[in-house]
Write a protein that holds these residues in place. Structure first.
Motif, mmCIF file in Angstrom:
data_model
loop_
_atom_site.group_PDB
_atom_site.id
_atom_site.type_symbol
_atom_site.label_atom_id
_atom_site.label_comp_id
_atom_site.label_asym_id
_atom_site.label_seq_id
_atom_site.Cartn_x
_atom_site.Cartn_y
_atom_site.Cartn_z
ATOM 1 N N THR A 214 0.839 -1.204 0.000
ATOM 2 C CA THR A 214 0.000 0.000 0.000
ATOM 3 C C THR A 214 0.869 1.248 0.000
ATOM 4 N N LEU A 215 1.953 1.222 0.776
ATOM 5 C CA LEU A 215 2.876 2.362 0.815
ATOM 6 C C LEU A 215 3.523 2.581 -0.545
ATOM 7 N N ILE A 216 3.906 1.499 -1.200
ATOM 8 C CA ILE A 216 4.496 1.616 -2.542
ATOM 9 C C ILE A 216 3.490 2.227 -3.504
ATOM 10 N N GLY A 217 2.212 1.819 -3.378
ATOM 11 C CA GLY A 217 1.169 2.398 -4.219
ATOM 12 C C GLY A 217 1.025 3.885 -3.989
ATOM 13 N N LEU A 218 1.094 4.312 -2.729
ATOM 14 C CA LEU A 218 1.008 5.740 -2.414
ATOM 15 C C LEU A 218 2.183 6.502 -3.017
ATOM 16 N N ILE A 219 3.372 5.947 -2.868
ATOM 17 C CA ILE A 219 4.560 6.602 -3.435
ATOM 18 C C ILE A 219 4.434 6.726 -4.947
ATOM 19 N N ALA A 220 3.908 5.687 -5.594
ATOM 20 C CA ALA A 220 3.735 5.721 -7.049
ATOM 21 C C ALA A 220 2.746 6.813 -7.465
ATOM 22 N N ILE A 221 1.646 6.919 -6.730
ATOM 23 C CA ILE A 221 0.651 7.949 -7.047
ATOM 24 C C ILE A 221 1.238 9.346 -6.867
ATOM 25 N N ILE A 222 1.988 9.535 -5.784
ATOM 26 C CA ILE A 222 2.622 10.836 -5.542
ATOM 27 C C ILE A 222 3.614 11.163 -6.655
ATOM 28 N N ALA A 223 4.387 10.157 -7.073
ATOM 29 C CA ALA A 223 5.364 10.385 -8.132
ATOM 30 C C ALA A 223 4.691 10.740 -9.454
ATOM 31 N N ILE A 224 3.617 10.037 -9.786
ATOM 32 C CA ILE A 224 2.911 10.282 -11.049
ATOM 33 C C ILE A 224 2.325 11.690 -11.076
ATOM 34 N N PHE A 225 1.612 12.059 -10.013
ATOM 35 C CA PHE A 225 1.003 13.397 -9.997
ATOM 36 C C PHE A 225 2.064 14.482 -9.849
ATOM 37 N N GLY A 226 3.188 14.141 -9.189
ATOM 38 C CA GLY A 226 4.280 15.102 -9.093
ATOM 39 C C GLY A 226 4.848 15.448 -10.459
ATOM 40 N N ILE A 227 4.839 14.466 -11.352
ATOM 41 C CA ILE A 227 5.321 14.693 -12.722
ATOM 42 C C ILE A 227 4.274 15.434 -13.543
ATOM 43 N N LEU A 228 3.008 15.069 -13.370
ATOM 44 C CA LEU A 228 1.940 15.633 -14.192
ATOM 45 C C LEU A 228 1.538 17.049 -13.771
ATOM 46 N N SER A 229 1.709 17.365 -12.486
ATOM 47 C CA SER A 229 1.302 18.685 -12.004
ATOM 48 C C SER A 229 2.428 19.316 -11.193
ATOM 49 N N PRO A 230 2.933 20.473 -11.602
ATOM 50 C CA PRO A 230 4.045 21.114 -10.886
ATOM 51 C C PRO A 230 3.675 21.576 -9.480
ATOM 52 N N ASN A 231 2.378 21.732 -9.201
ATOM 53 C CA ASN A 231 1.949 22.216 -7.887
ATOM 54 C C ASN A 231 1.694 21.101 -6.888
ATOM 55 N N PHE A 232 1.762 19.855 -7.337
ATOM 56 C CA PHE A 232 1.358 18.747 -6.472
ATOM 57 C C PHE A 232 2.311 18.547 -5.302
ATOM 58 N N LEU A 233 3.609 18.630 -5.544
ATOM 59 C CA LEU A 233 4.602 18.307 -4.527
ATOM 60 C C LEU A 233 5.026 19.503 -3.682
ATOM 61 N N THR A 234 4.301 20.608 -3.754
ATOM 62 C CA THR A 234 4.616 21.730 -2.878
ATOM 63 C C THR A 234 4.256 21.373 -1.442
ATOM 64 N N GLN A 235 4.971 21.985 -0.505
ATOM 65 C CA GLN A 235 4.737 21.676 0.907
ATOM 66 C C GLN A 235 3.294 21.946 1.311
ATOM 67 N N GLN A 236 2.753 23.081 0.887
ATOM 68 C CA GLN A 236 1.397 23.435 1.261
ATOM 69 C C GLN A 236 0.379 22.443 0.708
ATOM 70 N N ASN A 237 0.601 21.970 -0.521
ATOM 71 C CA ASN A 237 -0.353 21.028 -1.108
ATOM 72 C C ASN A 237 -0.294 19.674 -0.415
ATOM 73 N N LEU A 238 0.901 19.233 -0.031
ATOM 74 C CA LEU A 238 1.017 17.967 0.683
ATOM 75 C C LEU A 238 0.323 18.043 2.046
ATOM 76 N N ILE A 239 0.440 19.197 2.703
ATOM 77 C CA ILE A 239 -0.280 19.391 3.962
ATOM 78 C C ILE A 239 -1.784 19.390 3.707
ATOM 79 N N ASN A 240 -2.189 20.017 2.597
ATOM 80 C CA ASN A 240 -3.613 20.028 2.234
ATOM 81 C C ASN A 240 -4.135 18.614 2.034
ATOM 82 N N ILE A 241 -3.332 17.759 1.414
ATOM 83 C CA ILE A 241 -3.749 16.372 1.183
ATOM 84 C C ILE A 241 -3.984 15.667 2.513
#
Length: 324
Positions: A26-53
């Motif tokens: 499950t953790l690997i799946g989460l990391i994969a999803i974060i990596a995919i959206f991090g590539i597709l959206s430049p705003n996804f991996l910002t600190q504020q957005n991760l806190i929002n999640i």
């Protein structure tokens, strides 16, 4: 407790290792999803957005932890959304009327516990199927919330309550901290207490658990009461954020909670579940929705994705059980 009871209640080491492997997956799946959206959206991996999640996932995580305990016991709770709605409107009404915040919170949690108690008693003593019972109370509790408010929202929740549930400490939202504490308590309950052993035993093989002397009815009722309390807590997190409570609050929360539990390794057949996995499952759903929103994907596609995730999780569980 007798040795026979202990033998039934405590999971075998092999089962515990399977849980750990599933949590890692499950953790690997989460990391994969974060990596995919991090590539597709430049705003996804910002600190504020991760806190929002994390903040956006906190309500579902809270509800899903209660759902996980019910599922482990061999049940299901479809009424968590309406339970949350009743608790929310009553809590908000008390707050608006000037009731002290601690008293209003305790009253709201008590309402959730009573709703869970009704579910548990009907399942444990009336011999009704959990799906049917909670499907019926889903409609009943929703109707009560609508009748109580006349279908209108309760506005004007005091700032003190809102700050308690919607503030932050060093940038970390209070709701995230609360759910982390709830998760720790749920983990301790499941892994370190007799009740946790009973839940696994009842869900794994109710007949064997009965023969071994496990208190079947009390165990089931306790699971539903905890689910009701956590549904109420989830509603308070939301009304703290919005400053208002609506009788239609909590629509489809049961779907999200079941999805988070299923992603985290809980089996709808009972006897299997993971607190860590459920938290990761809730974050997966939150990250997926956040990423899709950033990519301007319409909401009904997000609902489709949730349904597909549940089906995939159930297929994985079926395969792993078949191999076990």
């Amino acid at each position: 407790m007798s040795d026979a009871t202990h033998a039934v209640a405590v999971p075998a080491p092999g089962l515990l290792s399977k849980f750990s492997i599933r949590d890692a997956g499950t953790l690997i799946g989460l990391i994969a999803i974060i990596a995919i959206f991090g590539i597709l959206s430049p705003n996804f991996l910002t600190q504020q957005n991760l806190i929002n999640i994390l903040q956006q996932s906190s309500i579902n995580a809270c509800i899903a932890l209660g759902m996980t305990l019910v599922i482990i016991s061999g049940g299901i709770d479809l009424s968590v959304g309406p339970t949350a709605a009743i608790s929310a409107v009553i809590t908000a009404t008390l707050l608006v009327a000037g009731t002290p915040v601690p008293v209003a919170i305790l009253a709201g949690l008590l309402i959730g516990a009573v709703c869970g108690l009704v579910n548990g008693v009907l399942v444990a003593y009336a011999g009704l199927q959990p799906f049917i019972v909670t499907l019926g109370t889903l409609s009943t509790y929703r109707a009560i919330a609508l009748i109580y408010t006349g279908g209108n929202p309760v506005l004007g929740v005091p700032q003190g309550f809102r700050t308690l549930f919607n503030g932050n400490v060093a940038g970390i939202p209070h709701s995230v901290i609360m759910v982390a504490i709830v998760a720790l308590l749920a983990w301790i309950l499941l892994k370190k207490t007799p009740l946790g052993e009973y839940l696994l035993a009842v869900g794994g093989n109710e007949e064997a658990a009965y023969v071994a002397g496990v208190p079947i009815a009390v165990t089931k009722i306790t699971a539903y009461v905890i689910s009701g309390i956590l549904a109420a807590l989830g509603s308070m997190i939301l009304i703290g954020r919005l400053g208002a409570a609506e009788p239609i609050l909590g629509n489809l929360w049961e779907l999200d909670a079941i999805a988070a539990a299923a992603i985290g390794g809980a089996s709808l057949m009972g006897g299997k579940g993971s607190v860590i996995g459920t938290i990761l499952g809730a974050i997966i759903l939150g990250a997926m929705r956040n990423g899709l929103t950033l990519m301007n994907v319409q909401a009904f596609y997000q609902l489709l994705a949730t349904g597909l995730i549940i089906l995939v999780a159930m297929l994985i569980d079926r395969v792993t059980r078949g191999r076990g």
